[in-house]
Design a protein around this motif. Structure first.
Motif, PDB file in Angstrom:
ATOM      1  N   ASP A  96       0.832  -1.191   0.000  1.00 20.17           N
ATOM      2  CA  ASP A  96       0.000   0.000   0.000  1.00 20.17           C
ATOM      3  C   ASP A  96       0.873   1.249   0.000  1.00 20.17           C
ATOM      4  OD1 ASP A  96       0.933   0.465   2.588  1.00 20.17           O
ATOM      5  OD2 ASP A  96      -0.940  -0.088   3.565  1.00 20.17           O
ATOM      6  N   GLN A  97       0.237   2.413   0.139  1.00 15.65           N
ATOM      7  CA  GLN A  97       0.943   3.681   0.027  1.00 15.65           C
ATOM      8  C   GLN A  97       1.987   3.902   1.109  1.00 15.65           C
ATOM      9  OE1 GLN A  97      -2.576   5.937   0.119  1.00 15.65           O
ATOM     10  NE2 GLN A  97      -2.674   6.149   2.330  1.00 15.65           N
ATOM     11  N   ARG A 123      -1.779   2.653  -3.816  1.00 17.60           N
ATOM     12  CA  ARG A 123      -2.247   4.023  -3.614  1.00 17.60           C
ATOM     13  C   ARG A 123      -1.078   4.911  -3.217  1.00 17.60           C
ATOM     14  NH1 ARG A 123      -7.761   5.858  -4.075  1.00 17.60           N
ATOM     15  NH2 ARG A 123      -7.004   7.846  -3.364  1.00 17.60           N
ATOM     16  N   GLY A 124      -1.319   6.221  -3.237  1.00 15.24           N
ATOM     17  CA  GLY A 124      -0.352   7.172  -2.717  1.00 15.24           C
ATOM     18  C   GLY A 124       0.594   7.731  -3.774  1.00 15.24           C
ATOM     19  N   ALA A 125       1.565   8.508  -3.299  1.00 14.50           N
ATOM     20  CA  ALA A 125       2.468   9.231  -4.201  1.00 14.50           C
ATOM     21  C   ALA A 125       3.337   8.296  -5.036  1.00 14.50           C
ATOM     22  CB  ALA A 125       3.346  10.176  -3.383  1.00 14.50           C
ATOM     23  N   LYS A 178       3.262  -1.113   3.374  1.00  8.16           N
ATOM     24  CA  LYS A 178       2.793  -2.309   4.068  1.00  8.16           C
ATOM     25  C   LYS A 178       2.278  -3.329   3.060  1.00  8.16           C
ATOM     26  CE  LYS A 178       0.271  -1.847   7.673  1.00  8.16           C
ATOM     27  NZ  LYS A 178      -0.853  -1.446   8.568  1.00  8.16           N
ATOM     28  N   PRO A 179       2.574  -4.602   3.250  1.00  9.57           N
ATOM     29  CA  PRO A 179       2.071  -5.636   2.343  1.00  9.57           C
ATOM     30  C   PRO A 179       0.546  -5.677   2.339  1.00  9.57           C
ATOM     31  CG  PRO A 179       3.814  -6.496   3.760  1.00  9.57           C
ATOM     32  CD  PRO A 179       3.450  -5.159   4.301  1.00  9.57           C
ATOM     33  N   VAL A 180      -0.014  -6.025   1.195  1.00  8.41           N
ATOM     34  CA  VAL A 180      -1.465  -6.182   1.066  1.00  8.41           C
ATOM     35  C   VAL A 180      -1.746  -7.672   0.891  1.00  8.41           C
ATOM     36  CG1 VAL A 180      -3.536  -5.547  -0.225  1.00  8.41           C
ATOM     37  CG2 VAL A 180      -1.658  -3.900   0.004  1.00  8.41           C
ATOM     38  N   PRO A 181      -2.077  -8.388   1.971  1.00  7.10           N
ATOM     39  CA  PRO A 181      -2.292  -9.831   1.874  1.00  7.10           C
ATOM     40  C   PRO A 181      -3.710 -10.166   1.415  1.00  7.10           C
ATOM     41  CG  PRO A 181      -2.549  -9.137   4.147  1.00  7.10           C
ATOM     42  CD  PRO A 181      -2.186  -7.897   3.358  1.00  7.10           C
TER      43      PRO A 181
END
Length: 242
Positions: free
Chosen positions: A91-92, A233-235, A95-98
Motif C-alpha cells: 500500500d501507500q 495508492r499514494g504518491a 505495508k504488504p497487502v495480503p
C-alpha cells in the motif's frame, strides 16, 4: 467485508496524464467530456474491501503454461519463452497487502490475444489461454508462470507497435484502490516508442510499470523470472490506466 481502510493520500494529478491525449487515439473516444468530481473520503463501501477467503482458486489458475493445454505431453505446452512473473503488492505506506486478488491477461508469444476482435496475422496458440489469477499470500506476494508475450501492431499510427506487456488488475486493500496497469519488460526498445507510454509526464511513472530481470527467482534450464512490485495508492503508486 474487511475493516474500512483508514485514509488515502490524495492523487497527484500533475503526475497522471491528461485523460484527453490525442497522441493516444483511443483517449479521444474514452476521455470524459465533463470535469472530474473530487471525492475526499468516499463511502464506507469504497473504503472497505471484498474478502476473497471463499474464492475457489484452481490448481493452475496462476500457471498459464498448464491452465489451457490440450494434452498432457510436452507437445501440449504453449509456444514461447517460459517466464515467471512475480512480485509484492504493497500500500501507500509500504505495508504488504495480503489476501487480495491479482488477475492478469496477455497476448501469446506471437503477439495475439485470444479474443474474437483480435485479427492480427499471428496465429493463436491452441495451448495458451492468456489469462490467470491468484491471491496474495500473508506478505502480499504473488506469482504467475507464463510465456513472454510478443509485441504487436495497432492502428494508432502508420507503423505503431505495442511493446511486450502483461495487463494486471489488483484489488488492493479496498474497492477504491483497485488498480489496472500494464507490466513492460526491462530493456525493451519499443517502450519509449509506445504512444501510451509517451503520454506520461514523468519518467518515474514509466519506471513503475517496468519489470526487472530477477535471476534469483529464475529456474535453471527452465525459465527466467521478472519482478514486478505493485503499489496500490499514494504518491508512489504504480501508474494505472484511467
Amino acid at each position: 467485508m474487511s475493516q474500512p481502510y483508514p485514509f488515502f493520500l490524495p492523487r497527484d494529478r500533475n503526475w497522471q496524464p491528461e485523460a484527453y491525449t490525442p497522441g493516444y487515439k483511443t483517449s479521444i473516444a474514452r476521455s470524459p467530456r465533463q470535469a472530474l468530481v473530487s471525492l475526499h473520503r468516499g463511502s464506507a463501501s469504497e473504503r472497505s474491501g471484498p474478502v476473497f477467503d471463499g474464492l475457489e482458486i484452481g490448481k493452475y489458475d496462476n500457471d498459464l503454461l498448464m491452465n489451457f493445454r490440450t494434452e498432457g505431453t510436452v507437445a501440449g505446452l504453449p509456444i514461447g519463452e517460459r517466464i515467471i512473473m512475480h512480485g509484492q503488492v504493497i500500500d501507500q505506506f509500504g505495508k504488504p497487502v495480503p489476501n487480495t486478488l491479482v488477475e492478469m491477461w496477455q497476448a501469446n508469444a506471437g503477439g495475439r490475444y485470444r479474443h474474437k476482435k483480435d485479427n492480427y496475422l499471428a496465429p493463436l496458440d491452441p495451448n495458451f489461454g492468456g489469462v490467470g489469477r491468484c491471491i496474495t499470500d500473508s506478505e502480499g506476494r504473488y506469482r504467475f508462470r507464463t510465456v513472454r508475450p510478443g509485441p504487436y501492431p495497432w492502428p494508432n499510427g502508420i507503423n505503431t507497435w505495442r511493446p511486450a506487456h502483461i495487463h494486471v488488475s489488483v484489488m488492493g486493500p479496498s474497492i477504491s484502490t483497485r488498480l489496472i496497469t500494464q507490466m513492460y519488460f526491462e530493456g525493451d526498445p519499443l517502450i519509449p516508442q509506445c504512444p501510451i507510454v509517451q503520454v506520461l509526464k514523468d519518467d518515474d511513472a514509466v519506471e513503475t510499470m517496468i519489470a526487472r530481470l530477477d535471476m534469483t527467482h529464475s529456474r535453471p534450464m527452465d525459465c527466467l523470472a521478472y519482478r514486478f512490485d505493485i503499489v496500490v495508492r499514494g504518491a508512489l503508486q504504480t501508474y494505472f490506466e484511467e
